[in-house]
Every structure is written in C-alpha cells, then in structure tokens.
Design a protein around this motif. Structure first.
Motif, mmCIF file in Angstrom:
data_model
loop_
_atom_site.group_PDB
_atom_site.id
_atom_site.type_symbol
_atom_site.label_atom_id
_atom_site.label_comp_id
_atom_site.label_asym_id
_atom_site.label_seq_id
_atom_site.Cartn_x
_atom_site.Cartn_y
_atom_site.Cartn_z
ATOM 1 N N ARG A 162 0.785 -1.234 0.000
ATOM 2 C CA ARG A 162 0.000 0.000 0.000
ATOM 3 C C ARG A 162 0.814 1.281 0.000
ATOM 4 N N SER A 163 2.103 1.203 0.196
ATOM 5 C CA SER A 163 2.900 2.421 0.300
ATOM 6 C C SER A 163 3.555 2.766 -1.027
ATOM 7 N N ARG A 164 3.798 4.064 -1.235
ATOM 8 C CA ARG A 164 4.553 4.504 -2.415
ATOM 9 C C ARG A 164 6.064 4.407 -2.183
ATOM 10 N N ARG A 165 6.453 4.018 -0.984
ATOM 11 C CA ARG A 165 7.867 3.864 -0.660
ATOM 12 C C ARG A 165 8.448 2.715 -1.481
ATOM 13 N N ARG A 166 9.611 2.940 -2.082
ATOM 14 C CA ARG A 166 10.238 1.934 -2.932
ATOM 15 C C ARG A 166 11.100 0.986 -2.103
ATOM 16 N N ARG A 167 11.165 -0.256 -2.527
ATOM 17 C CA ARG A 167 12.040 -1.216 -1.853
ATOM 18 C C ARG A 167 13.485 -0.752 -1.911
ATOM 19 N N GLY A 168 13.858 -0.091 -3.006
ATOM 20 C CA GLY A 168 15.230 0.384 -3.136
ATOM 21 C C GLY A 168 15.602 1.383 -2.054
ATOM 22 N N ASP A 169 14.622 2.171 -1.599
ATOM 23 C CA ASP A 169 14.891 3.115 -0.507
ATOM 24 C C ASP A 169 15.264 2.353 0.760
ATOM 25 N N SER A 170 14.509 1.314 1.046
ATOM 26 C CA SER A 170 14.795 0.507 2.232
ATOM 27 C C SER A 170 16.140 -0.189 2.107
ATOM 28 N N ASP A 171 16.427 -0.724 0.933
ATOM 29 C CA ASP A 171 17.718 -1.383 0.712
ATOM 30 C C ASP A 171 18.874 -0.418 0.948
ATOM 31 N N SER A 172 18.731 0.817 0.447
ATOM 32 C CA SER A 172 19.777 1.811 0.628
ATOM 33 C C SER A 172 19.965 2.160 2.101
ATOM 34 N N GLU A 173 18.870 2.279 2.830
ATOM 35 C CA GLU A 173 18.948 2.578 4.266
ATOM 36 C C GLU A 173 19.595 1.424 5.026
ATOM 37 N N HIS A 174 19.272 0.198 4.634
ATOM 38 C CA HIS A 174 19.901 -0.967 5.258
ATOM 39 C C HIS A 174 21.412 -0.960 5.019
ATOM 40 N N ARG A 175 21.799 -0.586 3.802
ATOM 41 C CA ARG A 175 23.234 -0.523 3.489
ATOM 42 C C ARG A 175 23.941 0.515 4.369
ATOM 43 N N SER A 176 23.292 1.635 4.608
ATOM 44 C CA SER A 176 23.886 2.677 5.447
ATOM 45 C C SER A 176 24.064 2.182 6.880
ATOM 46 N N ILE A 177 23.089 1.445 7.376
ATOM 47 C CA ILE A 177 23.186 0.886 8.723
ATOM 48 C C ILE A 177 24.350 -0.099 8.791
ATOM 49 N N ALA A 178 24.412 -0.987 7.801
ATOM 50 C CA ALA A 178 25.466 -2.007 7.777
ATOM 51 C C ALA A 178 26.848 -1.377 7.655
ATOM 52 N N ALA A 179 26.964 -0.335 6.830
ATOM 53 C CA ALA A 179 28.260 0.321 6.639
ATOM 54 C C ALA A 179 28.739 0.969 7.932
ATOM 55 N N ALA A 180 27.817 1.588 8.674
ATOM 56 C CA ALA A 180 28.186 2.211 9.943
ATOM 57 C C ALA A 180 28.613 1.165 10.964
ATOM 58 N N VAL A 187 27.701 6.258 16.719
ATOM 59 C CA VAL A 187 26.836 7.390 16.390
ATOM 60 C C VAL A 187 26.223 7.228 15.008
ATOM 61 N N GLU A 188 27.041 6.852 14.031
ATOM 62 C CA GLU A 188 26.530 6.705 12.667
ATOM 63 C C GLU A 188 25.537 5.547 12.566
ATOM 64 N N ALA A 189 25.810 4.463 13.275
ATOM 65 C CA ALA A 189 24.897 3.315 13.243
ATOM 66 C C ALA A 189 23.550 3.682 13.854
ATOM 67 N N GLU A 190 23.592 4.382 14.985
ATOM 68 C CA GLU A 190 22.348 4.801 15.623
ATOM 69 C C GLU A 190 21.591 5.785 14.738
ATOM 70 N N ASP A 191 22.319 6.740 14.152
ATOM 71 C CA ASP A 191 21.673 7.728 13.275
ATOM 72 C C ASP A 191 21.060 7.062 12.047
ATOM 73 N N ALA A 192 21.771 6.099 11.471
ATOM 74 C CA ALA A 192 21.277 5.418 10.271
ATOM 75 C C ALA A 192 20.025 4.606 10.589
ATOM 76 N N MET A 193 20.022 3.930 11.729
ATOM 77 C CA MET A 193 18.837 3.161 12.116
ATOM 78 C C MET A 193 17.682 4.098 12.444
ATOM 79 N N ARG A 194 17.979 5.191 13.129
ATOM 80 C CA ARG A 194 16.920 6.154 13.470
ATOM 81 C C ARG A 194 16.301 6.739 12.200
ATOM 82 N N PHE A 195 17.138 7.083 11.233
ATOM 83 C CA PHE A 195 16.623 7.622 9.969
ATOM 84 C C PHE A 195 15.737 6.584 9.278
#
Length: 226
Positions: A162-180, A187-195
């Motif tokens: 039901r959402s217009r949110r793309r799976r690619g957006d979630s994948d990119s956010e997951h990558r940011s969490i993993a990279a941190a 700090v970066e890991a917490e910020d990435a997960m919070r975002f």
C-alpha cells in the motif's frame, strides 16, 4: 481529553482519515499546555487511533483502539517501541559485531537487493533487523526483535502493498546501517537506524491516511472534538 477524542472518533464526529487540529489549537481549546497535548497524541497513537505524519499533522486511522494489528501488536505499539530497541541495538552492534555478524548482515542485504519475490523480500527484511539485534550481543534486544518478528513482517507486507515507498529506498537505508556497523561507528549506526525507522514511520502514516481518505475530503483540520 483522551476520552473525549476516543468518544468523538467512535461516534463518527471525527472520521477515519480526518486531520486533527494543530497542537496549539487543541491546547487553546482545552486550556492545557502543548506538552499535555503531545502526551495525549502519543497515547492515541499507541492505541492505534491516530498516526502523525511529519510536516503533515496527526490523522485518525482507526475508530477503535488497536484496530490495525500486526502479529498481535497495534501499529501504534510498533511505531512507538522500535526506536527504543533498534537504535541502541544498532549502536551496540557497531561496538560488538564480529566478522561473522558482518557477513550475515551483508549477505541478507545482497539477497534482498537481488530478490524479485516480494514475500521473500519481506521475510529477509525482518531477518536483517534480527541480525542487527544479534550483533549487539545483548540477548534482550535479540529476544524482543525475535518476539515481534511476525509483526515486523506484517507491517513490511502492508507497506509493500500500500505504500509509495520503494524497496530500493529501504535497501539503501539498510546498506547505510550495515556500513556504519562495519566502521564500528556507534553514532553513525544509531543515526542510520533512526533515519530508517523515521522513514518507515512516515510510510506507515502515509499508507494509512491515504488508504482511509475519502474522495472530496477537505484538506483542513476537523473543526470539532466533543
């Protein structure tokens, strides 16, 4: 005020899909501080009656407490608790992760990005969040995420449908969490997960309010709360 709000929603005075007046307007109407209004809105959100969309306002999404349920928990339950569990878990994962943890997290991300079956992707999404909790080496975080895994899967499935949110957006956010986490940056890991969780929150709110809005509904706030 919470009782008044619940009664007004149940009676149809305030309809599902309607936007509530601003915090300032509600505070003036009830002669209370805005901090009191915020507490009431948090309570109504936890009951599954309302959802707040960043920059948009607070919208009614259910006529009865906990109307929308994922794995035994209301949408309000999940939106309220996840930042308190998953943000610190990501920070601890950055401190305590092993190479095996990183391989597990990275493998899940790669699998998700390559997966074409939405249902499989949804299961991998929950597995990613569990893997981050496991990397924190705090068994409480792991147990909590594991216990709500069915709820996370249900919420992810709803967003996928039901959402217009793309799976690619979630994948990119997951990558940011993993990279941190890989950089051992708390700090970066917490910020990435919070975002990431903020984006999920807004997507849930958007999907619910878009789904319940009716043709011809006015854009302005409702004018009465009994």
């Amino acid at each position: 005020m919470l009782d008044d709000l619940q009664d007004a929603i149940a009676a149809g005075v305030i309809r599902v899909g309607d936007r509530l007046p601003s915090e300032a307007a509600l505070a003036a109407r009830y002669s209370v501080s805005r901090s009191v209004i915020r507490e009431v809105l948090r309570a109504s959100s936890a009951l599954g009656l309302t959802v707040t969309r960043t920059g948009k306002g607070t919208f009614v999404v259910g006529r009865r407490p906990s109307e929308l349920i994922f794995g035994g928990y209301s949408v309000g339950d999940l939106l309220e608790v996840r930042p308190h569990i998953e943000v610190p878990a990501a920070g601890l994962a950055a401190l305590r992760r092993t190479e095996a943890d990183l391989e597990q997290i990275q493998g899940l991300i790669e699998h998700m990005e390559a997966e074409s079956d939405p249902q499989v992707w949804i299961g991998l999404d929950a597995s990613f969040h569990l893997a981050v909790a496991e990397a924190s080496k705090n068994p409480v975080f792991t147990q909590v995420i594991n216990s709500i895994r069915a709820a996370l899967t249900g919420q992810s499935g709803m967003l996928n449908d039901r959402s217009r949110r793309r799976r690619g957006d979630s994948d990119s956010e997951h990558r940011s969490i993993a990279a941190a986490i890989a950089r051992s940056s708390v700090v970066e890991a917490e910020d990435a997960m919070r975002f990431h969780l903020d984006q999920v929150h807004d997507a849930v709110a958007e999907s619910l309010t878009d789904d319940t809005a009716r043709p011809g509904q006015r854009d302005g706030p409702v004018s009465a709360i009994s």
